[in-house]
Design a protein around this motif. Sequence first.
Motif, PDB file in Angstrom:
ATOM      1  N   ASP A 125     -77.111  24.786 -12.010  1.00  0.00           N
ATOM      2  CA  ASP A 125     -78.115  24.529 -10.782  1.00  0.00           C
ATOM      3  C   ASP A 125     -77.813  23.311  -9.974  1.00  0.00           C
ATOM      4  N   SER A 126     -78.210  23.435  -8.682  1.00  0.00           N
ATOM      5  CA  SER A 126     -77.868  22.455  -7.857  1.00  0.00           C
ATOM      6  C   SER A 126     -78.710  21.110  -8.134  1.00  0.00           C
ATOM      7  N   ALA A 127     -79.631  20.948  -8.744  1.00  0.00           N
ATOM      8  CA  ALA A 127     -80.353  19.702  -9.006  1.00  0.00           C
ATOM      9  C   ALA A 127     -79.604  19.029 -10.404  1.00  0.00           C
ATOM     10  N   LEU A 128     -79.310  20.208 -11.400  1.00  0.00           N
ATOM     11  CA  LEU A 128     -78.503  19.558 -12.221  1.00  0.00           C
ATOM     12  C   LEU A 128     -77.122  19.067 -11.925  1.00  0.00           C
ATOM     13  N   LEU A 129     -76.426  19.860 -11.225  1.00  0.00           N
ATOM     14  CA  LEU A 129     -75.165  19.162 -10.655  1.00  0.00           C
ATOM     15  C   LEU A 129     -75.267  17.894  -9.935  1.00  0.00           C
ATOM     16  N   SER A 130     -76.444  17.522  -9.208  1.00  0.00           N
ATOM     17  CA  SER A 130     -76.671  16.217  -8.631  1.00  0.00           C
ATOM     18  C   SER A 130     -76.722  15.256  -9.562  1.00  0.00           C
ATOM     19  N   THR A 150     -70.261  25.020 -13.298  1.00  0.00           N
ATOM     20  CA  THR A 150     -70.666  26.199 -14.078  1.00  0.00           C
ATOM     21  C   THR A 150     -71.413  25.610 -15.211  1.00  0.00           C
ATOM     22  N   LEU A 151     -72.488  26.500 -15.480  1.00  0.00           N
ATOM     23  CA  LEU A 151     -73.308  26.200 -16.870  1.00  0.00           C
ATOM     24  C   LEU A 151     -72.389  27.318 -17.758  1.00  0.00           C
ATOM     25  N   ALA A 152     -71.743  26.850 -18.923  1.00  0.00           N
ATOM     26  CA  ALA A 152     -71.085  27.792 -19.657  1.00  0.00           C
ATOM     27  C   ALA A 152     -71.637  27.854 -21.073  1.00  0.00           C
ATOM     28  N   HIS A 153     -71.404  28.693 -21.989  1.00  0.00           N
ATOM     29  CA  HIS A 153     -72.082  28.837 -23.301  1.00  0.00           C
ATOM     30  C   HIS A 153     -70.973  29.783 -24.038  1.00  0.00           C
ATOM     31  N   ALA A 154     -70.736  29.260 -25.271  1.00  0.00           N
ATOM     32  CA  ALA A 154     -69.891  29.811 -26.389  1.00  0.00           C
ATOM     33  C   ALA A 154     -70.345  29.197 -27.587  1.00  0.00           C
ATOM     34  N   GLY A 155     -71.524  29.658 -28.099  1.00  0.00           N
ATOM     35  CA  GLY A 155     -72.274  29.036 -29.232  1.00  0.00           C
ATOM     36  C   GLY A 155     -73.063  27.987 -28.966  1.00  0.00           C
ATOM     37  N   VAL A 156     -72.733  27.098 -27.934  1.00  0.00           N
ATOM     38  CA  VAL A 156     -73.458  25.972 -27.394  1.00  0.00           C
ATOM     39  C   VAL A 156     -73.126  25.860 -26.048  1.00  0.00           C
ATOM     40  N   GLN A 157     -74.006  25.179 -25.137  1.00  0.00           N
ATOM     41  CA  GLN A 157     -73.966  25.009 -23.772  1.00  0.00           C
ATOM     42  C   GLN A 157     -73.260  23.892 -23.310  1.00  0.00           C
ATOM     43  N   ALA A 185     -82.130  16.682 -21.918  1.00  0.00           N
ATOM     44  CA  ALA A 185     -83.062  17.464 -21.053  1.00  0.00           C
ATOM     45  C   ALA A 185     -82.508  18.732 -20.465  1.00  0.00           C
ATOM     46  N   HIS A 186     -81.277  19.004 -20.651  1.00  0.00           N
ATOM     47  CA  HIS A 186     -81.015  20.369 -20.149  1.00  0.00           C
ATOM     48  C   HIS A 186     -79.991  21.220 -21.214  1.00  0.00           C
ATOM     49  N   ASP A 187     -80.402  20.587 -22.425  1.00  0.00           N
ATOM     50  CA  ASP A 187     -79.656  21.305 -23.634  1.00  0.00           C
ATOM     51  C   ASP A 187     -78.135  21.640 -23.468  1.00  0.00           C
ATOM     52  N   LEU A 188     -77.526  20.386 -23.138  1.00  0.00           N
ATOM     53  CA  LEU A 188     -76.107  20.354 -23.072  1.00  0.00           C
ATOM     54  C   LEU A 188     -75.468  19.958 -24.030  1.00  0.00           C
ATOM     55  N   THR A 189     -74.375  20.426 -24.752  1.00  0.00           N
ATOM     56  CA  THR A 189     -73.842  19.762 -25.761  1.00  0.00           C
ATOM     57  C   THR A 189     -72.777  18.943 -25.358  1.00  0.00           C
ATOM     58  N   THR A 190     -71.869  19.130 -24.241  1.00  0.00           N
ATOM     59  CA  THR A 190     -70.973  18.454 -23.829  1.00  0.00           C
ATOM     60  C   THR A 190     -71.139  18.459 -22.124  1.00  0.00           C
ATOM     61  N   ILE A 191     -70.558  17.616 -21.318  1.00  0.00           N
ATOM     62  CA  ILE A 191     -70.261  17.635 -19.907  1.00  0.00           C
ATOM     63  C   ILE A 191     -68.925  17.547 -19.719  1.00  0.00           C
ATOM     64  N   SER A 192     -68.233  18.621 -19.487  1.00  0.00           N
ATOM     65  CA  SER A 192     -66.736  18.864 -19.237  1.00  0.00           C
ATOM     66  C   SER A 192     -66.309  18.524 -17.900  1.00  0.00           C
ATOM     67  N   LEU A 193     -65.527  17.554 -17.847  1.00  0.00           N
ATOM     68  CA  LEU A 193     -64.774  17.295 -16.673  1.00  0.00           C
ATOM     69  C   LEU A 193     -63.107  17.427 -16.734  1.00  0.00           C
ATOM     70  N   LEU A 194     -62.664  18.308 -16.031  1.00  0.00           N
ATOM     71  CA  LEU A 194     -61.427  19.194 -15.829  1.00  0.00           C
ATOM     72  C   LEU A 194     -60.735  18.754 -14.652  1.00  0.00           C
TER      73      LEU A 194
END
Length: 279
Positions: A125-130, A150-157, A185-194
Amino acid sequence: MTVVSRIAAFADHDRGGNPAGVALADHLPDAATMQAIARDIGYSETVFAAPIGDRWITRYYSPEAEVAFCGHATIALGAELGARFGAGTYALSLSGGNITVTARAVDGDWEAELTSPPTWSRPLDSALLSEVLDLFSLLPDDLDSALPPTLAHAGVQHAVVLLRDRARLATMDYDLAAGRDLMAAHDLTTISLLHRTSDTEFAARNAFAIGGVLEDPATGAAAAALAGALVDLDWPALRGGGTFTIRQGEDMGAPSRLTVTTSDTPGAPVRVAGRTRPL
């Protein structure tokens, strides 16, 4: 009786990897006891497992709270099960579904490979990306368009962001409290920078503020989520299925290597493998 081992998962031979507690018991302790043990161990995750029939009931705890799925702790669990009961595939029953982990002996060490929960992804989502860009003091020009946010899920988000410049990845920093609030706030387990070093290799840094630590040195759940997202995007190097490598932890002095294998089916589970070393 609960017996606790300490194992680094996704190690680069005798270096690095992500430490996990592995607690095996005849019966799982109650939630408060598992939380207390995980807090006392102090690693980003501790996995608890107890046998029931032909499966192992499996739960994961960070020092702060229960976690639905943790890849590196699953790899550590696989190694411990292999060392105690022999090489083979073990069925695990998680709070949200069933997976497997396979243990095998390699050159005197234990290697394990998990099969993840099903995957899904969608554009971030653009607001979350910001918010993510602001957290890490990134600009839109820092992004590599080969993999859209991307918002990606494999067991957790997970939020997944690809950077153009490896040096920019190396300077990753953020405010831990702000990161925890954003992730909660956004139910994220990690923020993955690649950063893409080739079409089949990525450098990664995974913020894990929700678990109370700035960064994970190796993150199997995020690797599985990334793999699912790449399949969804028809990543050229993975058409028809394939394997890629994630190098993580190098910028924090804990070099780790994750090997990820996909099918060509969107949404299908993926496999994530790595070596382990006892601590």
